[in-house]
Design a protein around this motif. Sequence first.
Motif, PDB file in Angstrom:
ATOM      1  N   PRO A 117      -7.684  15.199   5.373  1.00 15.96           N
ATOM      2  CA  PRO A 117      -6.217  15.823   5.576  1.00 15.96           C
ATOM      3  C   PRO A 117      -6.048  15.987   6.917  1.00 15.96           C
ATOM      4  O   PRO A 117      -7.013  16.640   7.840  1.00 15.96           O
ATOM      5  CB  PRO A 117      -6.524  17.020   4.926  1.00 15.96           C
ATOM      6  CG  PRO A 117      -7.925  16.682   3.820  1.00 15.96           C
ATOM      7  CD  PRO A 117      -8.454  15.801   4.408  1.00 15.96           C
ATOM      8  N   ASP A 118      -4.753  15.685   7.256  1.00 15.24           N
ATOM      9  CA  ASP A 118      -4.447  16.070   8.809  1.00 15.24           C
ATOM     10  C   ASP A 118      -3.309  17.282   8.467  1.00 15.24           C
ATOM     11  O   ASP A 118      -2.253  16.810   8.451  1.00 15.24           O
ATOM     12  CB  ASP A 118      -3.848  14.907   9.456  1.00 15.24           C
ATOM     13  CG  ASP A 118      -3.565  14.793  10.709  1.00 15.24           C
ATOM     14  OD1 ASP A 118      -3.942  15.885  11.315  1.00 15.24           O
ATOM     15  OD2 ASP A 118      -2.666  14.197  11.604  1.00 15.24           O
ATOM     16  N   LEU A 119      -4.023  18.325   8.924  1.00  9.45           N
ATOM     17  CA  LEU A 119      -3.240  19.469   8.823  1.00  9.45           C
ATOM     18  C   LEU A 119      -2.699  20.151  10.166  1.00  9.45           C
ATOM     19  O   LEU A 119      -3.066  19.663  11.212  1.00  9.45           O
ATOM     20  CB  LEU A 119      -3.909  20.798   7.832  1.00  9.45           C
ATOM     21  CG  LEU A 119      -4.557  20.228   6.732  1.00  9.45           C
ATOM     22  CD1 LEU A 119      -5.331  21.324   6.159  1.00  9.45           C
ATOM     23  CD2 LEU A 119      -3.673  19.864   5.822  1.00  9.45           C
ATOM     24  N   TYR A 120      -1.808  20.990  10.226  1.00 14.13           N
ATOM     25  CA  TYR A 120      -1.140  21.590  11.292  1.00 14.13           C
ATOM     26  C   TYR A 120      -2.351  22.725  11.656  1.00 14.13           C
ATOM     27  O   TYR A 120      -2.349  23.801  11.290  1.00 14.13           O
ATOM     28  CB  TYR A 120       0.348  22.196  11.177  1.00 14.13           C
ATOM     29  CG  TYR A 120       1.224  21.044  10.816  1.00 14.13           C
ATOM     30  CD1 TYR A 120       1.434  20.012  11.783  1.00 14.13           C
ATOM     31  CD2 TYR A 120       1.915  21.034   9.489  1.00 14.13           C
ATOM     32  CE1 TYR A 120       2.493  19.072  11.184  1.00 14.13           C
ATOM     33  CE2 TYR A 120       2.842  20.061   9.343  1.00 14.13           C
ATOM     34  CZ  TYR A 120       3.105  19.199  10.141  1.00 14.13           C
ATOM     35  OH  TYR A 120       4.045  18.189   9.838  1.00 14.13           O
ATOM     36  N   THR A 146      -1.876  29.333  10.262  1.00  7.34           N
ATOM     37  CA  THR A 146      -2.866  29.973   9.291  1.00  7.34           C
ATOM     38  C   THR A 146      -2.831  29.024   8.065  1.00  7.34           C
ATOM     39  O   THR A 146      -2.041  28.374   7.847  1.00  7.34           O
ATOM     40  CB  THR A 146      -2.449  31.365   9.208  1.00  7.34           C
ATOM     41  OG1 THR A 146      -1.085  31.518   8.583  1.00  7.34           O
ATOM     42  CG2 THR A 146      -2.465  32.223  10.720  1.00  7.34           C
ATOM     43  N   GLY A 147      -3.737  29.348   7.242  1.00  7.28           N
ATOM     44  CA  GLY A 147      -3.673  28.849   5.911  1.00  7.28           C
ATOM     45  C   GLY A 147      -2.422  29.036   5.094  1.00  7.28           C
ATOM     46  O   GLY A 147      -1.762  28.418   4.498  1.00  7.28           O
ATOM     47  N   ILE A 148      -2.202  30.425   5.029  1.00  4.56           N
ATOM     48  CA  ILE A 148      -1.012  30.751   4.199  1.00  4.56           C
ATOM     49  C   ILE A 148       0.225  30.196   4.771  1.00  4.56           C
ATOM     50  O   ILE A 148       1.407  30.026   4.016  1.00  4.56           O
ATOM     51  CB  ILE A 148      -1.061  32.422   4.107  1.00  4.56           C
ATOM     52  CG1 ILE A 148      -0.103  32.602   3.074  1.00  4.56           C
ATOM     53  CG2 ILE A 148      -0.815  33.110   5.527  1.00  4.56           C
ATOM     54  CD1 ILE A 148      -0.368  32.583   1.666  1.00  4.56           C
ATOM     55  N   ASN A 174       2.916  28.335   2.813  1.00  8.82           N
ATOM     56  CA  ASN A 174       4.369  28.525   2.691  1.00  8.82           C
ATOM     57  C   ASN A 174       5.204  27.596   3.186  1.00  8.82           C
ATOM     58  O   ASN A 174       6.345  27.053   2.615  1.00  8.82           O
ATOM     59  CB  ASN A 174       4.547  29.952   3.626  1.00  8.82           C
ATOM     60  CG  ASN A 174       4.141  31.276   2.635  1.00  8.82           C
ATOM     61  OD1 ASN A 174       4.526  31.049   1.214  1.00  8.82           O
ATOM     62  ND2 ASN A 174       3.363  32.044   3.243  1.00  8.82           N
ATOM     63  N   PHE A 175       5.052  26.934   4.269  1.00  7.82           N
ATOM     64  CA  PHE A 175       5.532  25.656   4.741  1.00  7.82           C
ATOM     65  C   PHE A 175       5.799  24.594   3.863  1.00  7.82           C
ATOM     66  O   PHE A 175       7.011  23.824   3.661  1.00  7.82           O
ATOM     67  CB  PHE A 175       4.752  25.099   6.195  1.00  7.82           C
ATOM     68  CG  PHE A 175       5.624  23.626   6.587  1.00  7.82           C
ATOM     69  CD1 PHE A 175       6.661  23.684   7.108  1.00  7.82           C
ATOM     70  CD2 PHE A 175       4.467  22.616   6.343  1.00  7.82           C
ATOM     71  CE1 PHE A 175       7.067  22.401   7.652  1.00  7.82           C
ATOM     72  CE2 PHE A 175       5.116  21.293   6.985  1.00  7.82           C
ATOM     73  CZ  PHE A 175       6.305  21.117   7.529  1.00  7.82           C
ATOM     74  N   GLY A 217       5.752  25.041   0.483  1.00  2.00           N
ATOM     75  CA  GLY A 217       6.273  25.652  -0.371  1.00  2.00           C
ATOM     76  C   GLY A 217       7.964  25.364  -0.119  1.00  2.00           C
ATOM     77  O   GLY A 217       8.712  25.186  -0.913  1.00  2.00           O
ATOM     78  N   ASP A 218       8.078  25.645   1.158  1.00  2.82           N
ATOM     79  CA  ASP A 218       9.438  25.492   1.506  1.00  2.82           C
ATOM     80  C   ASP A 218      10.254  24.144   1.412  1.00  2.82           C
ATOM     81  O   ASP A 218      11.179  23.805   0.885  1.00  2.82           O
ATOM     82  CB  ASP A 218       9.713  25.883   3.004  1.00  2.82           C
ATOM     83  CG  ASP A 218       9.511  27.491   3.231  1.00  2.82           C
ATOM     84  OD1 ASP A 218       9.465  28.211   2.261  1.00  2.82           O
ATOM     85  OD2 ASP A 218       9.446  27.957   4.402  1.00  2.82           O
ATOM     86  N   ILE A 219       9.255  23.230   1.848  1.00  5.43           N
ATOM     87  CA  ILE A 219       9.606  21.637   1.661  1.00  5.43           C
ATOM     88  C   ILE A 219      10.147  21.276   0.374  1.00  5.43           C
ATOM     89  O   ILE A 219      10.939  20.716   0.112  1.00  5.43           O
ATOM     90  CB  ILE A 219       8.501  20.965   2.380  1.00  5.43           C
ATOM     91  CG1 ILE A 219       8.277  20.856   4.023  1.00  5.43           C
ATOM     92  CG2 ILE A 219       8.853  19.258   1.976  1.00  5.43           C
ATOM     93  CD1 ILE A 219       7.186  20.075   4.537  1.00  5.43           C
ATOM     94  N   PHE A 220       9.184  21.833  -0.771  1.00  2.80           N
ATOM     95  CA  PHE A 220       9.192  21.473  -2.009  1.00  2.80           C
ATOM     96  C   PHE A 220      10.283  22.594  -2.779  1.00  2.80           C
ATOM     97  O   PHE A 220      10.333  22.406  -4.182  1.00  2.80           O
ATOM     98  CB  PHE A 220       8.134  21.183  -2.579  1.00  2.80           C
ATOM     99  CG  PHE A 220       7.196  19.986  -2.360  1.00  2.80           C
ATOM    100  CD1 PHE A 220       7.696  18.871  -3.104  1.00  2.80           C
ATOM    101  CD2 PHE A 220       6.481  19.935  -1.515  1.00  2.80           C
ATOM    102  CE1 PHE A 220       6.878  17.553  -2.672  1.00  2.80           C
ATOM    103  CE2 PHE A 220       5.812  18.722  -0.997  1.00  2.80           C
ATOM    104  CZ  PHE A 220       6.033  17.696  -1.668  1.00  2.80           C
ATOM    105  N   GLU A 221      10.667  23.395  -2.027  1.00  2.00           N
ATOM    106  CA  GLU A 221      11.679  24.548  -2.580  1.00  2.00           C
ATOM    107  C   GLU A 221      11.004  25.244  -3.662  1.00  2.00           C
ATOM    108  O   GLU A 221      11.760  25.600  -4.896  1.00  2.00           O
ATOM    109  CB  GLU A 221      13.186  23.544  -3.096  1.00  2.00           C
ATOM    110  CG  GLU A 221      13.898  23.028  -2.026  1.00  2.00           C
ATOM    111  CD  GLU A 221      15.043  22.398  -2.231  1.00  2.00           C
ATOM    112  OE1 GLU A 221      15.060  21.928  -3.518  1.00  2.00           O
ATOM    113  OE2 GLU A 221      15.818  22.112  -1.385  1.00  2.00           O
TER     114      GLU A 221
END
Length: 238
Positions: A84-87, A91-93, A97-98, A100-104
Motif C-alpha cells: 500500500p502506498d499511503l499518504y 494521520t490514520g484517521i 476520512n479522506f 470516506g469523502d471520496i466515496f461519499e
Amino acid sequence: MLSIRNFSKSYSRDKKAVDNLNLEVAGGDIFGFIGHNGAGKTTTIRAIVGVLDFEEGDILVDGISIKKDPLACKKAIAYIPDNPDLYAHLTGIAYLNFIGDIFEVNKFDRETLIEKYADAFSLTDNLGDSIASYSHGMKQKLAIIAALIHRPRLLVLDEPFVGLDPKASHTLKAIMADLCKGGSAIFFSTHVLEVAEKLCNKIAIIKGGKLVACGSTEEVKGDHSLEDVFLELIADEK
C-alpha cells in the motif's frame, strides 16, 4: 459481478503478459487467482481496477465496462495492493476520512465502520498517529480498513496476507467471508495455497499469461491438495 472477456496485455511486441484471459466472478464468490511470479496476476488485477490501460478484450464490473465508464466501476471496487502506498504525512484517521469523502460515505456509517474495523485490527489507538510512523503491517491494516468503509461490491486484493500477523490474517479471512455472505465478491491473488484452498470457493491458475485451470476449488484440486495441483501445472515453467 466481475467479467473478464478475452483480456490480453502486452508490454513488448513479442510477448503477452496476459493472453486471452476469460473469467467470471459472481456475487458471493471468494475467488483465488494463483500463479508463479511473473505469471500475469498483478497485470490482471491492475487492469481490473483501472490502474493499467489495455487494448485487447474488456473487463466488466457489475455489467459496466472499466474501459467505457471507469469511474462507475471504481465506485463499486475496493483495491488493496500488495504494498500500500499511503499518504505518509496524514494521520490514520485523516486518511480514512479522506477515503470516506471520496466515496461519499455518510458520517454515521463512516464512524461506525471505522470503529468496527479499527477495533477488529487493533489499530484504534494508532489512528491519531502519522502514517509515516506505521510499520508495514499497520499500513496494510489501514489500507484494508479504508477499502471496507464504503462497503465495496467487489473487493480486489493482491497478496493481502503479506505483512499481516496471524491474528490480523484471521480477522481478514472472517471479514472476507462475511462480505461474501452479504452478496459482495472477492477476487485475490496469493502465494499461500493453503489459505486459498480453505477460503476460496473458486480458483483460477494462470501460467505464462494463460489460464491453465479454473473452476470450483473442489473441481480444480480433485483428490489432491491445491499445492500438488499447482506444482504439477507449472512443473515445466522455468
